[in-house]
Scaffold this motif. Structure first.
Motif, PDB file in Angstrom:
ATOM      1  N   ILE A  21       0.875  -1.173   0.000  1.00 41.11           N
ATOM      2  CA  ILE A  21       0.000   0.000   0.000  1.00 41.11           C
ATOM      3  C   ILE A  21       0.915   1.226   0.000  1.00 41.11           C
ATOM      4  O   ILE A  21       1.737   1.394   0.899  1.00 41.11           O
ATOM      5  CB  ILE A  21      -0.924   0.036   1.242  1.00 41.11           C
ATOM      6  CG1 ILE A  21      -1.780  -1.236   1.312  1.00 41.11           C
ATOM      7  CG2 ILE A  21      -1.799   1.281   1.202  1.00 41.11           C
ATOM      8  CD1 ILE A  21      -2.611  -1.342   2.581  1.00 41.11           C
ATOM      9  N   VAL A  22       0.782   2.056  -1.029  1.00 38.75           N
ATOM     10  CA  VAL A  22       1.558   3.290  -1.118  1.00 38.75           C
ATOM     11  C   VAL A  22       0.793   4.368  -0.364  1.00 38.75           C
ATOM     12  O   VAL A  22      -0.405   4.559  -0.586  1.00 38.75           O
ATOM     13  CB  VAL A  22       1.791   3.705  -2.586  1.00 38.75           C
ATOM     14  CG1 VAL A  22       2.526   5.038  -2.668  1.00 38.75           C
ATOM     15  CG2 VAL A  22       2.576   2.618  -3.329  1.00 38.75           C
ATOM     16  N   GLU A  47      16.418   2.398  -2.211  1.00 33.18           N
ATOM     17  CA  GLU A  47      16.723   3.366  -3.258  1.00 33.18           C
ATOM     18  C   GLU A  47      17.772   2.797  -4.199  1.00 33.18           C
ATOM     19  O   GLU A  47      18.371   1.767  -3.912  1.00 33.18           O
ATOM     20  CB  GLU A  47      17.227   4.676  -2.657  1.00 33.18           C
ATOM     21  CG  GLU A  47      18.489   4.563  -1.823  1.00 33.18           C
ATOM     22  CD  GLU A  47      18.810   5.861  -1.097  1.00 33.18           C
ATOM     23  OE1 GLU A  47      18.572   6.943  -1.660  1.00 33.18           O
ATOM     24  OE2 GLU A  47      19.297   5.779   0.024  1.00 33.18           O
ATOM     25  N   GLY A  48      17.957   3.490  -5.295  1.00 33.32           N
ATOM     26  CA  GLY A  48      19.010   3.130  -6.221  1.00 33.32           C
ATOM     27  C   GLY A  48      18.510   2.536  -7.517  1.00 33.32           C
ATOM     28  O   GLY A  48      17.330   2.215  -7.673  1.00 33.32           O
ATOM     29  N   VAL A  60      14.522   6.361  -7.617  1.00 28.23           N
ATOM     30  CA  VAL A  60      13.635   5.895  -6.553  1.00 28.23           C
ATOM     31  C   VAL A  60      14.294   6.028  -5.190  1.00 28.23           C
ATOM     32  O   VAL A  60      15.445   5.624  -4.997  1.00 28.23           O
ATOM     33  CB  VAL A  60      13.239   4.416  -6.778  1.00 28.23           C
ATOM     34  CG1 VAL A  60      12.448   3.878  -5.601  1.00 28.23           C
ATOM     35  CG2 VAL A  60      12.462   4.273  -8.056  1.00 28.23           C
ATOM     36  N   ARG A  61      13.548   6.587  -4.272  1.00 26.39           N
ATOM     37  CA  ARG A  61      13.894   6.555  -2.848  1.00 26.39           C
ATOM     38  C   ARG A  61      12.586   6.489  -2.095  1.00 26.39           C
ATOM     39  O   ARG A  61      11.709   7.337  -2.256  1.00 26.39           O
ATOM     40  CB  ARG A  61      14.688   7.772  -2.403  1.00 26.39           C
ATOM     41  CG  ARG A  61      15.234   7.603  -0.966  1.00 26.39           C
ATOM     42  CD  ARG A  61      16.243   8.666  -0.598  1.00 26.39           C
ATOM     43  NE  ARG A  61      15.647   9.953  -0.322  1.00 26.39           N
ATOM     44  CZ  ARG A  61      15.000  10.272   0.795  1.00 26.39           C
ATOM     45  NH1 ARG A  61      14.858   9.396   1.756  1.00 26.39           N
ATOM     46  NH2 ARG A  61      14.502  11.473   0.956  1.00 26.39           N
ATOM     47  N   ALA A  62      12.439   5.448  -1.285  1.00 29.65           N
ATOM     48  CA  ALA A  62      11.195   5.243  -0.552  1.00 29.65           C
ATOM     49  C   ALA A  62      11.497   4.676   0.826  1.00 29.65           C
ATOM     50  O   ALA A  62      12.510   4.008   1.029  1.00 29.65           O
ATOM     51  CB  ALA A  62      10.276   4.291  -1.311  1.00 29.65           C
ATOM     52  N   ASP A  78       4.540   1.782   1.855  1.00 29.82           N
ATOM     53  CA  ASP A  78       5.635   2.525   1.233  1.00 29.82           C
ATOM     54  C   ASP A  78       5.295   3.999   1.110  1.00 29.82           C
ATOM     55  O   ASP A  78       4.206   4.352   0.640  1.00 29.82           O
ATOM     56  CB  ASP A  78       5.935   1.996  -0.168  1.00 29.82           C
ATOM     57  CG  ASP A  78       6.732   0.707  -0.166  1.00 29.82           C
ATOM     58  OD1 ASP A  78       6.868   0.079   0.893  1.00 29.82           O
ATOM     59  OD2 ASP A  78       7.217   0.328  -1.255  1.00 29.82           O
ATOM     60  N   LYS A  79       6.246   4.829   1.521  1.00 34.41           N
ATOM     61  CA  LYS A  79       6.176   6.282   1.349  1.00 34.41           C
ATOM     62  C   LYS A  79       7.269   6.643   0.341  1.00 34.41           C
ATOM     63  O   LYS A  79       8.454   6.472   0.622  1.00 34.41           O
ATOM     64  CB  LYS A  79       6.417   6.979   2.688  1.00 34.41           C
ATOM     65  CG  LYS A  79       6.844   8.434   2.604  1.00 34.41           C
ATOM     66  CD  LYS A  79       5.738   9.352   2.201  1.00 34.41           C
ATOM     67  CE  LYS A  79       6.220  10.805   2.292  1.00 34.41           C
ATOM     68  NZ  LYS A  79       5.404  11.694   1.546  1.00 34.41           N
ATOM     69  N   PHE A  80       6.863   7.069  -0.872  1.00 38.67           N
ATOM     70  CA  PHE A  80       7.834   7.453  -1.894  1.00 38.67           C
ATOM     71  C   PHE A  80       8.286   8.888  -1.663  1.00 38.67           C
ATOM     72  O   PHE A  80       7.467   9.787  -1.529  1.00 38.67           O
ATOM     73  CB  PHE A  80       7.236   7.310  -3.299  1.00 38.67           C
ATOM     74  CG  PHE A  80       7.279   5.899  -3.812  1.00 38.67           C
ATOM     75  CD1 PHE A  80       8.313   5.473  -4.624  1.00 38.67           C
ATOM     76  CD2 PHE A  80       6.292   5.003  -3.452  1.00 38.67           C
ATOM     77  CE1 PHE A  80       8.360   4.170  -5.079  1.00 38.67           C
ATOM     78  CE2 PHE A  80       6.332   3.694  -3.900  1.00 38.67           C
ATOM     79  CZ  PHE A  80       7.370   3.270  -4.719  1.00 38.67           C
ATOM     80  N   HIS A  81       9.608   9.071  -1.631  1.00 39.11           N
ATOM     81  CA  HIS A  81      10.184  10.408  -1.519  1.00 39.11           C
ATOM     82  C   HIS A  81      10.514  10.928  -2.918  1.00 39.11           C
ATOM     83  O   HIS A  81      10.319  12.097  -3.209  1.00 39.11           O
ATOM     84  CB  HIS A  81      11.410  10.385  -0.622  1.00 39.11           C
ATOM     85  CG  HIS A  81      11.123   9.813   0.734  1.00 39.11           C
ATOM     86  ND1 HIS A  81      10.389  10.472   1.691  1.00 39.11           N
ATOM     87  CD2 HIS A  81      11.441   8.604   1.275  1.00 39.11           C
ATOM     88  CE1 HIS A  81      10.278   9.703   2.777  1.00 39.11           C
ATOM     89  NE2 HIS A  81      10.901   8.569   2.546  1.00 39.11           N
TER      90      HIS A  81
END
Length: 154
Positions: A21-22, A47-48, A60-62, A78-81
């Motif tokens: 779940i984002v 990330e990466g 991507v960084r989450a 997941d919390k996407f930065h």
């Protein structure tokens, strides 16, 4: 002499490992699922380029948090930065919208659990008895997440 061939082994699922779940508010969502009775297992930053290649996104960084149900099933929050998460539709999208719309949990003491969750910010969507089999309740939590609760009768 002919070689005997072993029949090909049919691929098979072994189990469902987790559901993703984002979310935007990771802390509120973790607190919601903890109050519901899930166990917080841990949190990590991912990330990466390898992560991006796996999920089809760049840069991507989450932050991911793993939650476990009492029977061991996983929910990954997941919390996407980067990149920013994309919201399709309003937070309070109805249950008949396309996509995964709710998670259902078997419970004991549905009235007490509904009351407890309402005291922690959940919204009651509705409740009913399904024949002589189940009492059901639908709650909406943070991020518009719909959770169904089912208590067996008798």
């Amino acid at each position: 002499m002919s070689e005997e061939r072993e029949p090909k082994k049919k691929p098979m699922l072994k189990r469902m490992d987790n559901v993703l779940i984002v979310v935007d508010d990771l802390e509120a969502t973790k607190a919601f699922f903890t109050e519901l009775g899930l166990e917080f297992e841990g949190e990590a930053t991912v990330e990466g380029p390898q992560v991006g290649q796996l999920i089809g996104l760049e840069d991507v960084r989450a932050t991911m948090a793993m939650m476990r149900t009492p029977d061991g099933q996983g929910i990954e929050l997941d919390k996407f930065h980067t990149p920013d998460a994309v919201r399709f539709g309003p937070v309070n999208t109805p249950v008949n919208a396309f996509g995964i719309r709710r998670l259902m949990f078997a419970v004991e003491g549905i009235d007490a659990l509904v009351s407890h969750m309402l005291g922690h910010g959940a919204e009651l969507i509705g409740e009913m008895e399904y024949g002589d089999s189940y009492r059901l309740a639908y709650l909406r939590g943070p991020e518009g997440i719909i959770v169904g609760l089912a208590e067996a009768l008798g």
